[in-house]
Design an enzyme around this catalytic site. Structure first.
Site, PDB file in Angstrom:
ATOM      1  N   TRP A   1       1.144   5.634  -1.823  1.00  0.00           N
ATOM      2  CA  TRP A   1       0.815   6.594  -2.880  1.00  0.00           C
ATOM      3  C   TRP A   1       1.827   6.639  -4.006  1.00  0.00           C
ATOM      4  O   TRP A   1       1.509   7.156  -5.075  1.00  0.00           O
ATOM      5  CB  TRP A   1       0.660   7.983  -2.270  1.00  0.00           C
ATOM      6  CG  TRP A   1      -0.740   8.315  -1.921  1.00  0.00           C
ATOM      7  CD1 TRP A   1      -1.569   7.599  -1.107  1.00  0.00           C
ATOM      8  CD2 TRP A   1      -1.485   9.461  -2.366  1.00  0.00           C
ATOM      9  NE1 TRP A   1      -2.782   8.229  -1.023  1.00  0.00           N
ATOM     10  CE2 TRP A   1      -2.760   9.373  -1.775  1.00  0.00           C
ATOM     11  CE3 TRP A   1      -1.191  10.543  -3.195  1.00  0.00           C
ATOM     12  CZ2 TRP A   1      -3.755  10.334  -1.993  1.00  0.00           C
ATOM     13  CZ3 TRP A   1      -2.176  11.501  -3.402  1.00  0.00           C
ATOM     14  CH2 TRP A   1      -3.446  11.377  -2.808  1.00  0.00           C
TER      15      TRP A   1
ATOM     16  N   TYR B   1       0.818  -1.214   0.000  1.00  0.00           N
ATOM     17  CA  TYR B   1       0.000   0.000   0.000  1.00  0.00           C
ATOM     18  C   TYR B   1       0.853   1.266   0.000  1.00  0.00           C
ATOM     19  O   TYR B   1       1.875   1.315   0.692  1.00  0.00           O
ATOM     20  CB  TYR B   1      -0.920   0.021   1.234  1.00  0.00           C
ATOM     21  CG  TYR B   1      -1.787   1.245   1.267  1.00  0.00           C
ATOM     22  CD1 TYR B   1      -2.898   1.328   0.446  1.00  0.00           C
ATOM     23  CD2 TYR B   1      -1.465   2.345   2.063  1.00  0.00           C
ATOM     24  CE1 TYR B   1      -3.687   2.469   0.426  1.00  0.00           C
ATOM     25  CE2 TYR B   1      -2.247   3.488   2.054  1.00  0.00           C
ATOM     26  CZ  TYR B   1      -3.354   3.542   1.234  1.00  0.00           C
ATOM     27  OH  TYR B   1      -4.132   4.673   1.211  1.00  0.00           O
TER      28      TYR B   1
HETATM   29  N1  LIG Z   1      -1.239  18.705   2.302  1.00  0.00           N
HETATM   30  C1  LIG Z   1      -1.656  17.420   2.270  1.00  0.00           C
HETATM   31  N2  LIG Z   1      -2.882  17.127   1.758  1.00  0.00           N
HETATM   32  C2  LIG Z   1      -3.317  15.852   1.737  1.00  0.00           C
HETATM   33  C3  LIG Z   1      -2.511  14.780   2.171  1.00  0.00           C
HETATM   34  C4  LIG Z   1      -1.219  15.110   2.701  1.00  0.00           C
HETATM   35  O1  LIG Z   1      -0.460  14.224   3.139  1.00  0.00           O
HETATM   36  N3  LIG Z   1      -0.839  16.421   2.730  1.00  0.00           N
HETATM   37  N4  LIG Z   1      -2.972  13.485   2.108  1.00  0.00           N
HETATM   38  C5  LIG Z   1      -4.098  13.205   1.208  1.00  0.00           C
HETATM   39  C6  LIG Z   1      -4.746  11.941   1.561  1.00  0.00           C
HETATM   40  S1  LIG Z   1      -3.977  10.479   1.149  1.00  0.00           S
HETATM   41  C7  LIG Z   1      -5.965  11.865   2.133  1.00  0.00           C
HETATM   42  S2  LIG Z   1      -6.700  10.352   2.400  1.00  0.00           S
HETATM   43  C8  LIG Z   1      -6.701  13.067   2.509  1.00  0.00           C
HETATM   44  C9  LIG Z   1      -7.271  12.945   3.917  1.00  0.00           C
HETATM   45  O2  LIG Z   1      -8.265  13.882   4.121  1.00  0.00           O
HETATM   46  P1  LIG Z   1      -8.897  14.008   5.577  1.00  0.00           P
HETATM   47  O3  LIG Z   1      -9.045  12.670   6.169  1.00  0.00           O
HETATM   48  O4  LIG Z   1     -10.110  14.833   5.467  1.00  0.00           O
HETATM   49  O5  LIG Z   1      -7.724  14.827   6.279  1.00  0.00           O
HETATM   50  P2  LIG Z   1      -7.149  15.019   7.758  1.00  0.00           P
HETATM   51  O6  LIG Z   1      -6.140  16.118   7.592  1.00  0.00           O
HETATM   52  O7  LIG Z   1      -6.691  13.743   8.338  1.00  0.00           O
HETATM   53  O8  LIG Z   1      -8.367  15.512   8.577  1.00  0.00           O
HETATM   54  C10 LIG Z   1      -9.027  16.730   8.286  1.00  0.00           C
HETATM   55  C11 LIG Z   1      -9.440  17.369   9.567  1.00  0.00           C
HETATM   56  O9  LIG Z   1     -10.421  16.593  10.240  1.00  0.00           O
HETATM   57  C12 LIG Z   1     -10.445  17.024  11.580  1.00  0.00           C
HETATM   58  N5  LIG Z   1     -10.848  15.944  12.456  1.00  0.00           N
HETATM   59  C13 LIG Z   1     -10.101  14.894  12.853  1.00  0.00           C
HETATM   60  N6  LIG Z   1     -10.819  14.123  13.693  1.00  0.00           N
HETATM   61  C14 LIG Z   1     -12.033  14.701  13.812  1.00  0.00           C
HETATM   62  C15 LIG Z   1     -13.216  14.382  14.540  1.00  0.00           C
HETATM   63  O10 LIG Z   1     -13.300  13.395  15.254  1.00  0.00           O
HETATM   64  N7  LIG Z   1     -14.268  15.216  14.388  1.00  0.00           N
HETATM   65  C16 LIG Z   1     -14.224  16.315  13.599  1.00  0.00           C
HETATM   66  N8  LIG Z   1     -15.333  17.050  13.485  1.00  0.00           N
HETATM   67  N9  LIG Z   1     -13.124  16.648  12.919  1.00  0.00           N
HETATM   68  C17 LIG Z   1     -12.056  15.852  13.027  1.00  0.00           C
HETATM   69  C18 LIG Z   1      -9.026  17.437  11.928  1.00  0.00           C
HETATM   70  O11 LIG Z   1      -9.049  18.700  12.586  1.00  0.00           O
HETATM   71  C19 LIG Z   1      -8.326  17.442  10.607  1.00  0.00           C
HETATM   72  O12 LIG Z   1      -7.507  18.586  10.405  1.00  0.00           O
HETATM   73  O13 LIG Z   1      -5.858  14.203   2.478  1.00  0.00           O
HETATM   74  C20 LIG Z   1      -5.142  14.308   1.246  1.00  0.00           C
HETATM   75  N10 LIG Z   1      -4.545  15.618   1.205  1.00  0.00           N
HETATM   76  N1  LIG Z   2      -1.904   8.584  12.341  1.00  0.00           N
HETATM   77  C1  LIG Z   2      -2.231   8.683  11.048  1.00  0.00           C
HETATM   78  N2  LIG Z   2      -1.637   7.886  10.119  1.00  0.00           N
HETATM   79  C2  LIG Z   2      -2.001   7.973   8.832  1.00  0.00           C
HETATM   80  C3  LIG Z   2      -2.971   8.910   8.408  1.00  0.00           C
HETATM   81  C4  LIG Z   2      -3.581   9.739   9.382  1.00  0.00           C
HETATM   82  O1  LIG Z   2      -4.453  10.564   9.070  1.00  0.00           O
HETATM   83  N3  LIG Z   2      -3.169   9.605  10.684  1.00  0.00           N
HETATM   84  N4  LIG Z   2      -3.322   8.976   7.065  1.00  0.00           N
HETATM   85  C5  LIG Z   2      -3.216   7.728   6.328  1.00  0.00           C
HETATM   86  C6  LIG Z   2      -3.451   7.922   4.903  1.00  0.00           C
HETATM   87  S1  LIG Z   2      -4.952   8.610   4.470  1.00  0.00           S
HETATM   88  C7  LIG Z   2      -2.595   7.490   3.961  1.00  0.00           C
HETATM   89  S2  LIG Z   2      -3.096   7.537   2.323  1.00  0.00           S
HETATM   90  C8  LIG Z   2      -1.294   6.909   4.299  1.00  0.00           C
HETATM   91  C9  LIG Z   2      -0.183   7.317   3.331  1.00  0.00           C
HETATM   92  O2  LIG Z   2       0.849   6.397   3.414  1.00  0.00           O
HETATM   93  P1  LIG Z   2       1.858   6.167   2.189  1.00  0.00           P
HETATM   94  O3  LIG Z   2       1.148   6.320   0.894  1.00  0.00           O
HETATM   95  O4  LIG Z   2       2.565   4.899   2.457  1.00  0.00           O
HETATM   96  O5  LIG Z   2       2.836   7.408   2.401  1.00  0.00           O
HETATM   97  P2  LIG Z   2       3.853   8.098   1.402  1.00  0.00           P
HETATM   98  O6  LIG Z   2       4.786   8.901   2.248  1.00  0.00           O
HETATM   99  O7  LIG Z   2       3.130   8.817   0.333  1.00  0.00           O
HETATM  100  O8  LIG Z   2       4.659   6.848   0.820  1.00  0.00           O
HETATM  101  C10 LIG Z   2       4.913   6.686  -0.526  1.00  0.00           C
HETATM  102  C11 LIG Z   2       6.335   6.184  -0.699  1.00  0.00           C
HETATM  103  O9  LIG Z   2       6.537   5.913  -2.073  1.00  0.00           O
HETATM  104  C12 LIG Z   2       7.823   6.397  -2.441  1.00  0.00           C
HETATM  105  N5  LIG Z   2       7.824   6.599  -3.884  1.00  0.00           N
HETATM  106  C13 LIG Z   2       7.467   7.694  -4.592  1.00  0.00           C
HETATM  107  N6  LIG Z   2       7.589   7.462  -5.912  1.00  0.00           N
HETATM  108  C14 LIG Z   2       8.023   6.196  -6.046  1.00  0.00           C
HETATM  109  C15 LIG Z   2       8.339   5.378  -7.166  1.00  0.00           C
HETATM  110  O10 LIG Z   2       8.209   5.763  -8.316  1.00  0.00           O
HETATM  111  N7  LIG Z   2       8.752   4.107  -6.908  1.00  0.00           N
HETATM  112  C16 LIG Z   2       8.904   3.627  -5.648  1.00  0.00           C
HETATM  113  N8  LIG Z   2       9.332   2.375  -5.500  1.00  0.00           N
HETATM  114  N9  LIG Z   2       8.617   4.384  -4.570  1.00  0.00           N
HETATM  115  C17 LIG Z   2       8.181   5.643  -4.773  1.00  0.00           C
HETATM  116  C18 LIG Z   2       8.015   7.640  -1.621  1.00  0.00           C
HETATM  117  O11 LIG Z   2       9.384   8.014  -1.536  1.00  0.00           O
HETATM  118  C19 LIG Z   2       7.398   7.205  -0.293  1.00  0.00           C
HETATM  119  O12 LIG Z   2       8.362   6.630   0.537  1.00  0.00           O
HETATM  120  O13 LIG Z   2      -0.926   7.291   5.632  1.00  0.00           O
HETATM  121  C20 LIG Z   2      -1.924   6.945   6.572  1.00  0.00           C
HETATM  122  N10 LIG Z   2      -1.422   7.135   7.906  1.00  0.00           N
HETATM  123 MO   LIG Z   3      -5.027   8.790   2.179  1.00  0.00          MO
END
Ligand SMILES: Nc1nc2c(c(=O)[nH]1)N[C@H]1C(S)=C(S)[C@@H](COP(=O)(O)OP(=O)(O)OC[C@H]3O[C@@H](n4cnc5c(=O)[nH]c(N)nc54)[C@H](O)[C@@H]3O)O[C@H]1N2
Ligand SMILES: Nc1nc2c(c(=O)[nH]1)N[C@H]1C(S)=C(S)[C@@H](COP(=O)(O)OP(=O)(O)OC[C@H]3O[C@@H](n4cnc5c(=O)[nH]c(N)nc54)[C@H](O)[C@@H]3O)O[C@H]1N2
Ligand SMILES: [Mo]
Length: 749
Positions: free
Chosen positions: A110, A108
């Site tokens: 991104w 898993y």
């Molecule tokens: N800059 C940036 N943007 C991203 C990402 C990133 O790594 N960096 N990751 C991307 C990815 S993979 C995903 S899945 C999305 C995730 O998108 P989301 O899941 O919506 O993002 P989060 O930042 O985890 O949460 C958004 C807000 O929800 C609020 N929150 C948390 N828990 C609760 C709760 O129990 N109740 C309420 N009402 N609010 C709560 C927090 O204040 C938090 O800042 O974001 C994407 N966008």
């Molecule tokens: N506590 C907490 N944990 C969370 C979350 C949260 O809200 N709270 N959010 C969760 C969510 S929504 C998500 S989506 C996950 C994200 O978790 P991940 O998707 O595992 O996080 P990334 O840091 O995007 O990891 C991608 C990796 O791929 C590598 N990469 C980039 N390009 C390439 C390529 O071309 N080839 C190879 N082999 N590698 C490459 C990057 O260097 C990086 O190390 O984290 C989750 N974890």
């Molecule tokens: Mo995510």
């Protein structure tokens, strides 16, 4: 010459001296450009790039087997031919002696933007060519929605991708009630890429047209100023209580739309009787959420008074019992009777990513064929540690009784479980169990440091590709802008060589190199586009547009008999007989309040581990833009002035954050954007464990703090959104970080 490039967080143009990017500028067509683009050039040649293949010293000496030394032993540099020979032989051994059911290839993560070099597609095709692999189901993003929504609304992706458009909201919506806010920083991202950031403009236009926003989140800036939102800040994890109280008011004040409920839903009466019977009043909810009962009551009336969009961010379901607030969001929208009406109803993920509510392209991109995976076994994605620690153990998932496979080899390409998973000390223990762990990554991530074979992949700027995100309608050429760093190779090239060692090169490559695949995928995809060379020279190809005017479930509303939902009843399931039949205490037949248990008195603060503003997950944490947000090399932790004063803390102080499992260091940033009693430590700081204690991160990775608990037996989803902590001044000497340099390696023997 300046050339275009696409990343998950934006498009840019850059020049290059052949090795480095210079003059990085946002794509001029981007209305809301994003500073994150500046992480790329500054990370590209950072010392933490993997410069050549490596093998863990203990693996080289003793061969495959469980290894407590993973993550602390030095690495031995190899040249490519040595790495291919060693790993090729190991893959043959594992597939021959154990078979594909002992290989975990869920992998898993991104990865990067770009269609052909998409890491998941590459590793899955490769492992299928070898005989298959144990896969993972769902995402950390909305894994709970992926399990729950099919029972109550139908397919989760259809709900998210089919979100009622921003244009409909601007035209029709009186009130947006945004649980979890509508985050501008999160809407910067779209998996696969995003060329035009639009969220602030969308909110500003809706506001100018008279739409009112209520942002329900513990953090004020979860909704940007353009929305002029009213801020209601509940305690994290209490939205279900708030939603039940809103339902209570709609029931007792006879504001629920019974015509809609009768025609389009099942199970309402069971639910409503429970809400009344259990006394889920605004006063009851006030005690849990910390919001005034009078405001809750009034909000329910406002919701019933006009066209209302109930928006539930993905974060709400990424928590213990995360099924409940998600389901209740749907139930509230059903009670208002507006599902399927323009600008009304339910939305999931506005502000969680760039594309919900946007149009995008009417056609999907070509993809690398994945071949066939004969292995049936899988795990829900967030059960990785459980699987590795408890082979054969039974567990429940979505009505099925499953058991964990017995994994001997783990292959990870394009993800970072030591970023994404909870309870990293436990994950580290889990990572001692397999016989062999292989990781491809451009960087020495924590996952790479816990592997046996580390193979250096290129970054997107070092290879030719094309790509497009869900919010766009144009295909971007992504020409290589520089030569690869050191000896880095594309995942495709690495897999091609390994396939040759396995004797399946022809099956894997079909006789094509990477460039030939790009041309092949492009030219067999659409006949109405310019030829490949022209497209690649132009840099962009316009695709048919999917108009940004969709209304979620409009067809179902128009005729529920002709267009039933793909649920057991064909209707919206407020009560699900299927889920009730599973008999799960932690996710019963209709949504309820599930008590989180006694207050942990030694951990009075709530910690939000949300997505980081300065990067995507852990990607390019060593990049300039991400590094500039740190203080004395520690990840910033935002804290309310009152909570800081009560602990004698000031801005910039280094603190010890103690969680349910482990602890980490962080740097205090005082901010009144937080509800008192809530702190925020975003995810993504590279895990930097104390050599004597893997549960202590010196850098500020919040995933050492969490217990490794699922949402429930239904979804077994990631519950990493928030946890409980205490924060105290850190008086010890500040340890230097180890993650800013590569791990120790033994010189060529
Ligand atoms: N800059 C940036 N943007 C991203 C990402 C990133 O790594 N960096 N990751 C991307 C990815 S993979 C995903 S899945 C999305 C995730 O998108 P989301 O899941 O919506 O993002 P989060 O930042 O985890 O949460 C958004 C807000 O929800 C609020 N929150 C948390 N828990 C609760 C709760 O129990 N109740 C309420 N009402 N609010 C709560 C927090 O204040 C938090 O800042 O974001 C994407 N966008
Ligand atoms: N506590 C907490 N944990 C969370 C979350 C949260 O809200 N709270 N959010 C969760 C969510 S929504 C998500 S989506 C996950 C994200 O978790 P991940 O998707 O595992 O996080 P990334 O840091 O995007 O990891 C991608 C990796 O791929 C590598 N990469 C980039 N390009 C390439 C390529 O071309 N080839 C190879 N082999 N590698 C490459 C990057 O260097 C990086 O190390 O984290 C989750 N974890
Ligand atoms: Mo995510």
């Amino acid at each position: 010459m300046s050339r275009p490039h696409l990343t998950h967080w934006g498009a840019f143009q850059a020049r290059s001296d052949g090795t480095r990017l210079t003059d990085v500028q946002p794509f001029p067509g981007d209305p809301e450009p994003n500073q994150l683009i500046h992480n790329v050039a500054s990370a590209q040649h950072h010392p933490t790039r993997v410069d050549r293949p490596y093998v863990r010293a203990g693996w080289l000496e003793r061969g495959p087997g469980p290894a407590p030394g993973r993550g602390s032993e030095p690495f031995v540099p190899l040249d490519w031919a040595e790495a291919e020979e060693l790993l090729g032989a190991e893959l043959r051994r594992v597939y021959h002696d154990h078979g594909a059911r002992k290989v975990f290839g869920g992998s898993y993560g991104w990865g990067s933007a770009g269609r052909f070099h998409h890491a998941q597609s590459q590793v899955h095709r490769f492992l299928n060519t070898l005989g298959g692999y144990v896969r993972s189901f769902g995402t950390y993003s909305y894994g709970t929605s992926e399990a729950l929504l099919p029972h109550i609304l139908g397919d989760a992706w259809a709900v998210i991708r089919g979100s009622t458009s921003w244009e409909q909201i601007e035209r029709h919506t009186d009130l947006v009630v945004a649980f979890g806010g509508i985050s501008a920083k999160n809407a910067m991202m779209s998996s696969g890429g995003v060329a035009r950031h639009r969220i602030r403009g969308r909110l500003a236009r809706a506001r100018a047209a008279g739409t009112r926003f209520v942002s329900i989140s513990p953090i004020a800036d979860d909704t940007p100023p353009e929305a002029e939102a009213e801020w209601l800040a509940p305690r994290p994890g209490t939205d279900a209580a708030l939603m039940l109280a809103l339902a209570h008011v709609l029931i007792t004040e006879e504001l629920a739309d019974h015509t809609f409920l009768d025609r389009y839903t099942v199970g309402y009466h069971k639910f409503a009787a429970d809400v009344i019977g259990q006394g889920r009043t605004p006063e009851w909810a006030a005690a849990r959420t910390g919001l005034p009962a009078a405001r809750i009551r009034e909000l329910a009336r406002e919701m019933a008074a006009g066209r209302t969009m109930i928006s539930v961010s993905w974060s709400l379901q990424r928590a213990r019992f995360g099924e409940q607030p998600l389901w209740l969001g749907v139930v509230l929208a059903a009670m208002l009777g507006q599902i399927g009406l323009p600008g009304g109803g339910f939305g999931h993920g506005y502000g969680s990513s760039a594309y919900p509510g946007e149009g995008g392209s009417a056609i999907s991109l070509p993809a690398l064929p994945q071949g066939h995976n004969p292995v049936r076994e899988f795990i829900p994605v967030a059960r990785i540690s459980d699987m590795l620690l408890n082979p054969g153990a039974p567990y429940e998932f979505n009505g099925q009784r499953l058991s964990y496979p017995d994994i001997r080899l783990v292959y990870w390409c394009g993800g970072n479980p030591f970023h994404h998973h909870q309870d990293l000390a436990r994950l580290r223990e889990a990572f001692t169990r397999p016989e062999t762990i292989v990781v491809h990554d451009p960087f020495w991530t924590a996952t790479a440091r816990h592997a046996d074979f580390v193979l250096p992949s290129t970054m997107t700027v070092e290879r030719d590709d094309f790509g497009m995100g869900n919010a766009d309608a144009e295909l971007w050429a992504m020409p290589a802008l520089t030569a690869p760093h050191a000896q880095a190779r594309d995942d495709y090239t690495i897999f091609s060589a390994l396939a040759a060692r396995f004797g399946v090169e022809r099956e894997f490559t079909e006789g094509r190199d990477a460039r030939a695949w790009l041309e092949h995928l492009y030219s067999t995809w659409r006949k109405d586009l310019p030829d490949f060379e022209t497209f690649f020279a132009n840099g962009v190809a316009e695709l048919p547009v999917r108009p940004a005017d969709q209304v979620l479930l409009a067809d179902f509303r128009a005729d529920p008999e002709a267009s039933p939902l793909p649920t057991p009843s064909g209707r919206i399931e407020i009560h699900s007989a299927t889920i009730e039949g599973f008999g799960y205490q932690d996710c019963p037949g209709h949504p309820v309040w599930l008590d989180p248990g006694p207050e942990p008195e030694d951990r009075p603060l709530y910690l939000l581990a949300n997505q980081p503003k300065s990067r995507l997950h852990s990607q390019h944490d060593v990049g300039a833009h991400s590094r500039a947000t740190k203080h004395r090399d520690r990840e910033p932790l935002r804290m309310h002035p009152g909570d800081a004063a009560a602990r004698g803390l000031g801005d910039g102080d280094i603190v010890l954050v103690r969680g349910e499992r482990g602890a980490c260091l962080a740097a205090v940033r005082i901010s009144d954007a937080l509800r008192p009693g809530v702190v925020q430590l975003s995810t993504g700081a590279w895990y930097d464990p104390d050599p004597a204690d893997p549960a202590f991160c010196r850098h500020g990775n919040p995933n050492v703090l969490f217990a490794d608990l699922p949402t429930s037996n239904l979804a077994q989803g990631c519950a990493g959104a928030h946890t409980r902590v205490e924060v105290t001044a850190y008086d010890g000497e500040l340890p230097p970080l180890s993650v800013l340099a590569p791990p120790p390696s033994q010189s060529d023997a």
